[in-house]
Design a protein around this motif. Structure first.
Motif, PDB file in Angstrom:
ATOM      1  N   ALA A 111      35.678  44.282  30.095  1.00  0.00           N
ATOM      2  CA  ALA A 111      34.364  44.675  30.608  1.00  0.00           C
ATOM      3  C   ALA A 111      34.277  44.469  32.119  1.00  0.00           C
ATOM      4  CB  ALA A 111      33.278  43.870  29.896  1.00  0.00           C
ATOM      5  N   LEU A 112      34.846  43.360  32.599  1.00  0.00           N
ATOM      6  CA  LEU A 112      34.797  43.081  34.033  1.00  0.00           C
ATOM      7  C   LEU A 112      35.615  44.089  34.839  1.00  0.00           C
ATOM      8  CD1 LEU A 112      35.016  39.173  34.059  1.00  0.00           C
ATOM      9  CD2 LEU A 112      33.021  40.610  34.520  1.00  0.00           C
ATOM     10  N   MET A 113      36.622  44.690  34.221  1.00  0.00           N
ATOM     11  CA  MET A 113      37.391  45.720  34.923  1.00  0.00           C
ATOM     12  C   MET A 113      36.505  46.906  35.314  1.00  0.00           C
ATOM     13  SD  MET A 113      40.526  44.775  35.400  1.00  0.00           S
ATOM     14  CE  MET A 113      39.878  43.127  35.591  1.00  0.00           C
ATOM     15  N   ILE A 114      35.489  47.178  34.492  1.00  0.00           N
ATOM     16  CA  ILE A 114      34.567  48.270  34.819  1.00  0.00           C
ATOM     17  C   ILE A 114      33.770  47.924  36.073  1.00  0.00           C
ATOM     18  CG2 ILE A 114      32.597  49.605  34.000  1.00  0.00           C
ATOM     19  CD1 ILE A 114      33.588  49.131  31.143  1.00  0.00           C
ATOM     20  N   VAL A 115      33.276  46.682  36.136  1.00  0.00           N
ATOM     21  CA  VAL A 115      32.520  46.241  37.311  1.00  0.00           C
ATOM     22  C   VAL A 115      33.399  46.276  38.555  1.00  0.00           C
ATOM     23  CG1 VAL A 115      31.168  44.364  38.314  1.00  0.00           C
ATOM     24  CG2 VAL A 115      31.078  44.792  35.842  1.00  0.00           C
ATOM     25  N   ILE A 116      34.624  45.778  38.415  1.00  0.00           N
ATOM     26  CA  ILE A 116      35.548  45.763  39.552  1.00  0.00           C
ATOM     27  C   ILE A 116      35.863  47.185  39.997  1.00  0.00           C
ATOM     28  CG2 ILE A 116      37.914  45.182  40.251  1.00  0.00           C
ATOM     29  CD1 ILE A 116      37.703  42.707  38.469  1.00  0.00           C
ATOM     30  N   GLY A 117      36.113  48.068  39.023  1.00  0.00           N
ATOM     31  CA  GLY A 117      36.438  49.451  39.364  1.00  0.00           C
ATOM     32  C   GLY A 117      35.319  50.152  40.109  1.00  0.00           C
ATOM     33  N   VAL A 118      34.065  49.843  39.742  1.00  0.00           N
ATOM     34  CA  VAL A 118      32.917  50.492  40.379  1.00  0.00           C
ATOM     35  C   VAL A 118      32.687  49.953  41.783  1.00  0.00           C
ATOM     36  CG1 VAL A 118      30.406  50.758  40.265  1.00  0.00           C
ATOM     37  CG2 VAL A 118      31.801  51.079  38.208  1.00  0.00           C
TER      38      VAL A 118
ATOM     39  N   GLY B 155      33.926  50.318  47.404  1.00  0.00           N
ATOM     40  CA  GLY B 155      32.947  50.236  48.469  1.00  0.00           C
ATOM     41  C   GLY B 155      33.249  49.220  49.545  1.00  0.00           C
ATOM     42  N   GLY B 156      34.443  48.623  49.530  1.00  0.00           N
ATOM     43  CA  GLY B 156      34.780  47.611  50.520  1.00  0.00           C
ATOM     44  C   GLY B 156      34.543  46.215  49.991  1.00  0.00           C
ATOM     45  N   PHE B 157      34.508  45.245  50.924  1.00  0.00           N
ATOM     46  CA  PHE B 157      34.346  43.858  50.492  1.00  0.00           C
ATOM     47  C   PHE B 157      32.988  43.659  49.838  1.00  0.00           C
ATOM     48  CE2 PHE B 157      33.107  39.451  50.958  1.00  0.00           C
ATOM     49  CZ  PHE B 157      34.234  38.800  50.485  1.00  0.00           C
ATOM     50  N   ASN B 158      33.027  43.056  48.644  1.00  0.00           N
ATOM     51  CA  ASN B 158      31.815  42.827  47.888  1.00  0.00           C
ATOM     52  C   ASN B 158      32.032  41.599  47.016  1.00  0.00           C
ATOM     53  OD1 ASN B 158      29.860  42.976  45.662  1.00  0.00           O
ATOM     54  ND2 ASN B 158      29.324  44.982  46.517  1.00  0.00           N
ATOM     55  N   TRP B 159      31.120  40.644  47.096  1.00  0.00           N
ATOM     56  CA  TRP B 159      31.287  39.427  46.307  1.00  0.00           C
ATOM     57  C   TRP B 159      31.234  39.692  44.812  1.00  0.00           C
ATOM     58  CZ3 TRP B 159      33.485  35.207  47.778  1.00  0.00           C
ATOM     59  CH2 TRP B 159      33.464  34.841  49.128  1.00  0.00           C
ATOM     60  N   SER B 160      30.703  40.827  44.402  1.00  0.00           N
ATOM     61  CA  SER B 160      30.654  41.146  42.969  1.00  0.00           C
ATOM     62  C   SER B 160      32.058  41.260  42.395  1.00  0.00           C
ATOM     63  CB  SER B 160      29.887  42.455  42.747  1.00  0.00           C
ATOM     64  OG  SER B 160      28.559  42.338  43.172  1.00  0.00           O
TER      65      SER B 160
ATOM     66  N   ILE C 212      36.868  35.337  37.621  1.00  0.00           N
ATOM     67  CA  ILE C 212      36.648  35.103  36.189  1.00  0.00           C
ATOM     68  C   ILE C 212      37.813  35.653  35.374  1.00  0.00           C
ATOM     69  CG2 ILE C 212      35.158  35.638  34.223  1.00  0.00           C
ATOM     70  CD1 ILE C 212      32.810  35.719  36.202  1.00  0.00           C
ATOM     71  N   VAL C 213      38.314  36.825  35.762  1.00  0.00           N
ATOM     72  CA  VAL C 213      39.438  37.434  35.045  1.00  0.00           C
ATOM     73  C   VAL C 213      40.660  36.519  35.090  1.00  0.00           C
ATOM     74  CG1 VAL C 213      41.107  39.325  35.116  1.00  0.00           C
ATOM     75  CG2 VAL C 213      38.669  39.814  35.326  1.00  0.00           C
ATOM     76  N   LEU C 214      40.962  35.985  36.269  1.00  0.00           N
ATOM     77  CA  LEU C 214      42.131  35.120  36.398  1.00  0.00           C
ATOM     78  C   LEU C 214      41.920  33.774  35.711  1.00  0.00           C
ATOM     79  CD1 LEU C 214      43.141  35.880  40.089  1.00  0.00           C
ATOM     80  CD2 LEU C 214      44.260  36.672  38.003  1.00  0.00           C
ATOM     81  N   ALA C 215      40.688  33.259  35.758  1.00  0.00           N
ATOM     82  CA  ALA C 215      40.406  32.005  35.068  1.00  0.00           C
ATOM     83  C   ALA C 215      40.541  32.187  33.557  1.00  0.00           C
ATOM     84  CB  ALA C 215      39.007  31.509  35.423  1.00  0.00           C
ATOM     85  N   ALA C 216      40.085  33.319  33.030  1.00  0.00           N
ATOM     86  CA  ALA C 216      40.179  33.585  31.596  1.00  0.00           C
ATOM     87  C   ALA C 216      41.634  33.678  31.143  1.00  0.00           C
ATOM     88  CB  ALA C 216      39.430  34.882  31.255  1.00  0.00           C
ATOM     89  N   ASN C 217      42.513  34.075  32.053  1.00  0.00           N
ATOM     90  CA  ASN C 217      43.927  34.166  31.718  1.00  0.00           C
ATOM     91  C   ASN C 217      44.473  32.824  31.264  1.00  0.00           C
ATOM     92  OD1 ASN C 217      46.443  35.605  31.605  1.00  0.00           O
ATOM     93  ND2 ASN C 217      47.075  34.494  33.420  1.00  0.00           N
TER      94      ASN C 217
END
Length: 448
Positions: free
Chosen positions: A96-103, A107-112, A119-124
């Protein structure tokens, strides 16, 4: 040690095949995501100029920081909740987070997307630790060593394949966006979550319900924190493992410095802006370095058990640190891309060989009651040493990465570690000689 019979048993084990499929799809997606993240951080024009060692260090630190801090507490969570649900849920969350990252990435640097990537790397951490903890639930005790070796080796290959696939896709088709690369990784996470959900019931991968009832999550977290300090104190009575852990912490510090220099060189000093304005050559070299790094890890897995039997674990550590000293000195004297490719292969052999020996020293040289806590201490030292090296390099390395003097200092430091460890550990091997000398009656126990 002959493993063909054990491998045949594992191939015929349907539950192990399913668990391995969960690992391979997840780690291939890890490779794809981390490659797309690295490409976007270092090569995405929307993020601005990338030639800054501090930016490289900060990018790694921001992404690995939560992963490192969570490490000691992962076991507590995995022992409290269904591992099948945790593995599946973590991979669903990452998809699900891949969708947020992809969107947001385009647009450049974004804390989102930075937060999502953290979170993705921590979940790993939960996924890989959960898969390892689940092995005894699906594999007989006699096959565990082979299962661990086979899973980790094939997992590393899957991760390397994900890295290579993403890098090659970006090289062959410049129209492939960073967002699409991230979304492709999300498909891998989704497949992994589907396989674990379809192949196992809630309690199939542990922990047993009776053990869960006997513990509490917050109590376990508090005990983990105090337990790390107890593990640290216990090391004062186990000089062999303590010394080799210290060597690994210092190595990771120096490894972080060399990492930043290599990235800065290929992004700066080695880059010819006139002949390669799109950095195609730079991406190709970094892809080669990533592949060679994984080859080095696999080579160390093959070489270390044999080397420790022939030379002993203490002498193997001395050889590895001497190898690092020679290789880094050669880098300082040549400062050529091809030499860095050779160095990545050899230094990763040394790094992984050291890690295997350290893990074995804890397994064989530390009392069972303290073993988990000492592993937590080692994990913290491993990651903190690396992060400290990254920021130390960010302070002293110029933007173009040309720092032969710093490499000379690193080579000298490796030499001092080599000599210092050989002296301090002259009577304190990482683990007892009886533990690694092959015995005709018990050959399987000698393999790391």
């Amino acid at each position: 040690m002959r493993t063909d019979g054990y491998v045949r048993h594992l191939v015929g084990n349907r539950r192990f095949r399913h668990l391995l499929a969960v690992r391979l799809t997840s780690q291939a997606a890890d490779g794809m995501f981390q490659a797309s993240l690295a490409l976007s951080v270092f090569f995405n024009p929307a993020l601005g100029e990338a030639s800054d060692p501090f930016r490289y260090a900060a990018a790694v630190a921001v992404l690995l920081g939560p992963y490192s801090l969570l490490g000691p507490y992962v076991g507590t969570v995995l022992d409290q909740f269904s591992r099948r649900n945790l593995i599946g849920g973590a991979n669903l969350l990452r998809a699900a987070l891949m969708i947020v990252i992809g969107v947001t990435l385009a647009g450049g640097f974004n804390w989102s997307w930075v937060l999502c990537a953290m979170i993705v790397l921590a979940a790993n951490r939960f996924v890989l630790a959960g898969l390892g903890a689940a092995h005894p639930q699906v594999v007989p005790a006699r096959d565990l060593v082979t299962a661990n070796s086979l899973a980790s080796t094939l997992g590393a290959l899957a991760y390397g394949l994900g890295l290579a696939t993403t890098g090659i896709a970006k090289l062959l088709d410049s129209g492939v966006s960073y967002s699409m690369l991230a979304l492709a990784a999300g498909c891998g996470y989704l497949a992994s979550a589907f396989i674990v959900a379809a192949s196992f019931r809630r309690a199939d991968l542990g922990p047993p319900p009776s053990e869960v009832a006997a513990r509490g999550l917050w109590r376990g977290i508090a005990q983990t924190t105090s337990g790390m300090w107890a593990g640290f104190r216990h090391l004062s009575r186990r000089k062999g493992p303590a010394l080799v852990m210290a060597v690994q912490g210092l190595h990771r510090f120096l490894y972080g410095i060399v990492f930043i220099i290599a990235i800065a060189l290929f992004m700066g000093f080695f880059w010819d802006v006139e002949s390669d304005p799109t950095r195609t050559t730079t991406i190709s070299w970094l892809l080669v370095l990533a592949v060679l790094g994984n080859v080095g890890v696999l080579a160390a897995a093959v070489a270390t058990p044999r080397a420790t039997r022939v030379w002993g674990p203490k002498n193997w550590i001395v050889v590895l640190m001497a190898l690092c000293a020679v290789i880094v000195a050669a880098l300082a004297g040549t400062m050529k891309p091809v030499m860095f490719a050779v160095a990545v292969l050899l230094v990763n052999i040394a790094s992984q060989g050291l890690k295997i020996t350290v893990d074995t020293s804890i397994q064989r040289g530390v009392e069972d009651a303290f073993r988990g806590r000492v592993f937590s201490v080692n994990d913290t030292v491993y990651n903190v040493g690396y992060l400290a090296g990254l920021f130390a390099a960010a302070v002293v390395v110029p933007k173009d990465g040309y720092a032969p003097g710093t490499l000379v200092a690193v080579a000298v430091s490796y030499g001092l570690i080599c000599v210092g460890y050989a002296y301090l550990a002259r009577d304190e091997a990482p683990y007892d000689a009886e533990s690694w000398t092959p015995a005709p009656e018990a050959r399987p126990s000698t393999s790391t």
